[in-house]
Design a protein around this motif. Structure first.
Motif, short mmCIF file in Angstrom:
data_model
loop_
_atom_site.label_atom_id
_atom_site.label_comp_id
_atom_site.label_asym_id
_atom_site.label_seq_id
_atom_site.Cartn_x
_atom_site.Cartn_y
_atom_site.Cartn_z
N ARG A 375 0.89 -1.36 -0.05
CA ARG A 375 -0.10 -0.14 -0.21
C ARG A 375 0.87 1.23 -0.11
N SER A 376 0.44 2.38 -0.43
CA SER A 376 1.27 3.65 -0.47
C SER A 376 -0.17 4.45 -0.53
N THR A 377 0.31 5.93 0.13
CA THR A 377 -0.59 6.91 0.39
C THR A 377 -1.05 7.49 -1.13
N LEU A 378 -2.38 7.68 -1.35
CA LEU A 378 -2.85 7.96 -2.54
C LEU A 378 -3.56 9.45 -2.51
N ASP A 379 -3.17 10.34 -3.33
CA ASP A 379 -3.79 11.60 -3.09
C ASP A 379 -4.79 11.97 -4.16
N THR A 380 -4.74 11.29 -5.50
CA THR A 380 -5.68 11.73 -6.42
C THR A 380 -5.95 10.50 -7.16
N ALA A 381 -7.23 10.28 -7.46
CA ALA A 381 -7.70 9.17 -8.41
C ALA A 381 -8.94 9.63 -9.46
N TRP A 382 -8.87 9.08 -10.47
CA TRP A 382 -9.66 9.22 -11.35
C TRP A 382 -10.64 8.15 -12.06
N PRO A 383 -11.69 8.39 -13.01
CA PRO A 383 -12.81 7.38 -13.11
C PRO A 383 -11.87 6.24 -13.63
N GLY A 384 -12.43 5.11 -13.17
CA GLY A 384 -11.59 3.70 -13.64
C GLY A 384 -10.99 3.31 -12.61
N ASP A 385 -10.07 4.11 -11.67
CA ASP A 385 -9.10 3.60 -10.77
C ASP A 385 -9.75 3.02 -9.37
N VAL A 386 -9.22 2.18 -8.96
CA VAL A 386 -9.49 1.36 -7.66
C VAL A 386 -8.80 2.15 -6.68
N ILE A 387 -9.41 2.69 -5.63
CA ILE A 387 -8.98 3.13 -4.40
C ILE A 387 -9.02 2.36 -3.01
N GLY A 388 -8.14 2.37 -2.21
CA GLY A 388 -8.29 1.77 -1.04
C GLY A 388 -8.63 2.58 0.11
N LEU A 389 -9.57 2.34 0.81
CA LEU A 389 -10.26 3.26 2.01
C LEU A 389 -9.91 2.49 3.28
N ALA A 390 -8.87 2.95 3.92
CA ALA A 390 -8.31 2.30 5.31
C ALA A 390 -9.44 2.82 6.42
N ASN A 391 -9.66 1.82 7.33
CA ASN A 391 -10.29 2.05 8.57
C ASN A 391 -11.77 2.35 8.23
N ALA A 392 -12.33 1.76 7.09
CA ALA A 392 -13.51 1.90 6.68
C ALA A 392 -14.59 1.05 7.24
N ASN A 393 -14.59 1.29 8.37
CA ASN A 393 -15.60 0.14 9.02
C ASN A 393 -17.16 0.25 8.70
N ALA A 394 -17.49 1.55 8.38
CA ALA A 394 -18.87 1.60 8.04
C ALA A 394 -19.31 1.33 6.66
N LEU A 395 -18.10 0.98 5.86
CA LEU A 395 -18.64 0.62 4.39
C LEU A 395 -18.63 -0.99 4.18
N ARG A 396 -19.66 -1.39 3.41
CA ARG A 396 -19.79 -2.57 3.04
C ARG A 396 -19.79 -2.95 1.41
N PRO A 397 -19.53 -3.88 0.81
CA PRO A 397 -19.69 -4.33 -0.56
C PRO A 397 -21.04 -3.76 -1.00
N GLY A 398 -21.01 -2.86 -2.02
CA GLY A 398 -22.39 -2.50 -2.83
C GLY A 398 -22.50 -1.08 -2.29
N ASP A 399 -21.93 -0.40 -1.57
CA ASP A 399 -22.32 0.79 -0.90
C ASP A 399 -21.68 1.80 -1.89
N THR A 400 -22.36 2.90 -2.00
CA THR A 400 -22.15 4.16 -2.80
C THR A 400 -21.49 5.49 -1.90
N LEU A 401 -20.54 5.91 -2.54
CA LEU A 401 -19.85 7.22 -1.97
C LEU A 401 -20.14 8.24 -2.97
N TYR A 402 -20.42 9.57 -2.83
CA TYR A 402 -20.38 10.60 -3.73
C TYR A 402 -20.30 11.97 -3.08
N ARG A 403 -20.11 13.09 -4.15
CA ARG A 403 -19.81 14.25 -3.45
C ARG A 403 -20.79 15.35 -4.21
N ASP A 404 -21.38 16.00 -3.61
CA ASP A 404 -22.34 17.15 -4.25
C ASP A 404 -23.67 16.67 -4.93
#
Length: 553
Positions: A375-404
């Motif tokens: 693993r390494s720290t990720l600052d920016t990602a774009w459509p198609g990228d896979v990001i790893g969100l650490a300590n994401a205890n509230a997230l489950r497979p199938g969940d959606t995240l969004y902005r705005d």
């Protein structure tokens, strides 16, 4: 600018407007992405091919796979102790790395390796919700096997374009024209080979590139640990080099053309044809050609369909969906990683997103780029990228995240389980660890967890598509969570959904038991399909429904 463990530069967003990167910048970055899964029947060479692709992209200098159990090293994508011990993939893995094609086309590859074993179909299906293309690997000697057929069908139902790779051509195998006939007859996709083998299976000299007419001649390296050198020869030199093998390859290629089996990108993207390449992943033969085909022909991200059937354009504000949750990747970090596919917009670490399921804010302080177990720290990602969100205890497979702008992507279905076992902790002093471990196994999707008032909280039920899921859960409970368990297998083989009224009718039926799954769904378990049919015949008013079956999603 930062750089991840794969050597991929991740720059902070440039070409920005007042609210972030411009739509043109987002579109340009999306066009650079190729996000695909490698899928196959077990032992077709999937993890070895994954390793070879990373090797040819010059991300690693030496392949990790050494064939034969003695002295075996694991591949970068197989990191679990059980995977290393058995030499099979048990869990899916994400790897991101840069690649520049020989023509100078600059791409970012998001490669998802998947378990091939049918017992882990749910994990493979989750991965297939997050990709734009699939590379289907077929063993040259075995052809289309049962799990291969199921995966082809899942891809077709999800309209995922498929690139077919015939692997292990360095070993004795079947006739290549026979394999093409089998693909078309059994899955209904017309194969359109881009390369054709020079030399029969077991005597792999190279391939005829059907797009240029040239001979790509391969040279073996010691143990296939480094990229195989290749030469590109024009037809005259090819004939002098390979003789009758070259003549045979040319004749068979002409037969394919006469039969209408030349590549067409529109029919490929329309799921009517599948381009075919021939490789030996263990020797690193033909891997460069696969990388270049992915860059040139595979689709880039084009937005995601939401629950209302509307496509959210890649230029829209940020959105992503979680397709996998995994803990235990690093014994030094007792955290949990949620893998999320970026669907639209730009991700920037530290932003506060909205968790669509709960409506609550989600802070992305611990965002990472994942390369196998690294693993390494990720600052920016774009459509198609896979990001790893650490300590994401509230997230489950199938969940959606969004902005705005709110969006909700379709949930990932749970498959119908066929194997069931009561779980009990064997060490009473580990009660807290036991409860935490059961919750974690369910949240990650390692197994489904069922409960009933009759059995109580101390005896939950593990429900699985295949029995190897029980082995993984048992191993991880003992080694990662220090909560050893014992399983008592139950005599049920069929599960059906049922409503509350039907559950009351079933309560006192012999050879039937009703449980509540963690997501609130009531499941009626029957000892045999004949017991189910008998109950339905005697109680036609009870509403029972089939669940999603592995391979039918």
């Amino acid at each position: 600018m930062t750089e991840n463990s794969a050597g991929l530069a991740t720059a902070t967003a440039g070409s920005t407007g007042p609210t972030g990167p411009s739509e043109d910048r987002i579109s340009a970055e999306a066009r650079r992405r190729r996000t695909f899964a490698v899928i196959s029947h077990p032992d077709a060479g999937k993890s070895t091919l994954t390793e070879a692709l990373v090797l040819h992209a010059k991300v690693i200098t030496e392949a990790g796979a050494i064939h034969g159990k003695a002295g075996r090293r694991s591949t970068v994508s197989d990191w679990m102790e059980m995977e290393k011990a058995r030499g099979i993939s048990i869990t899916s893995t994400a790897m991101q790395f840069p690649y520049t094609s020989p023509t100078g086309q600059d791409c970012v590859i998001n490669l998802l390796d998947t378990p091939g074993h049918a017992d882990f179909s749910e994990d493979t299906y989750r991965v297939l919700t997050a990709v734009d293309c699939a590379v289907m690997l077929i063993d040259a000697a075995k052809g289309l096997e049962p799990q291969t057929l199921k995966l082809f069908e899942v891809c077709r139902l999800r309209r995922i374009p498929i690139i077919t790779v015939i692997n292990k051509w360095d070993r004795p195998g079947r006739d290549p024209l026979e394999l093409m006939d089998e693909i078309q007859a059994r899955i209904g996709l017309r194969p359109t080979p881009l390369t054709w083998p020079v030399g029969i299976a077991g005597d792999f000299k190279g391939v005829l590139d059907r797009r240029t007419g040239n001979f790509i001649r391969f040279t073996r390296t010691a143990g296939g640990a480094t990229a195989a050198p290749e030469e590109h020869l024009e037809p005259g030199a090819a004939l002098a080099s390979a003789g009758v093998d070259w003549e045979t390859a040319v004749e068979e290629s002409e037969l394919l053309s006469a039969d209408g089996s030349d590549f067409d990108r529109d029919t490929f993207l329309g799921n009517a044809t599948t381009p075919v390449l021939f490789t030996s992943a263990a020797l690193n033969f033909g891997v460069n050609q696969l990388l270049d085909v992915l860059v040139q022909l595979a689709p880039s991200p084009n937005g995601q369909i939401d629950v209302d059937g509307q496509r959210r354009p890649t230029e829209s504000p940020f959105s992503a969906f979680v397709f996998k949750v995994q803990a235990g990747m690093d014994s030094a970090h007792r955290d949990r990683i949620a893998y999320a596919r970026v669907c639209s917009g730009t991700f920037e670490r530290g932003e506060v997103l909205t968790h669509a399921t709960t409506g609550k804010p989600f802070v992305t302080k611990y965002a990472q780029s994942v390369f196998g177990q690294q693993r390494s720290t990720l600052d920016t990602a774009w459509p198609g990228d896979v990001i790893g969100l650490a300590n994401a205890n509230a997230l489950r497979p199938g969940d959606t995240l969004y902005r705005d702008i709110p969006v909700h992507y379709p949930p990932i279905p749970s498959f119908s389980p066929e194997h069931f076992a009561v779980v009990r902790g064997t060490d009473p002093s580990k009660h807290k660890q036991f409860r935490k471990g059961i919750e974690q196994m369910e949240q990650e999707g390692v197994v489904q967890v069922l409960r009933s008032d009759r059995r109580g909280e101390q005896a939950p039920i593990f429900a699985a598509v295949g029995p190897m899921q029980f082995e993984v859960a048992t191993h991880r409970m003992a080694t990662e969570l220090s909560a050893p368990i014992a399983l008592e297998f139950l005599p049920y083989t069929v599960a059906r959904g049922v409503d509350a009224a039907g559950a009351e009718v079933l309560k006192n039926q012999p050879s039937v038991e009703v449980f509540t799954r963690t997501d609130g769904v009531l499941l009626a378990l029957f000892s045999t399909k004949w017991r189910l049919e008998g109950f339905q015949r005697d109680n036609p008013d009870v509403n029972l429904w089939s669940l999603v079956a592995a391979g039918d999603a």
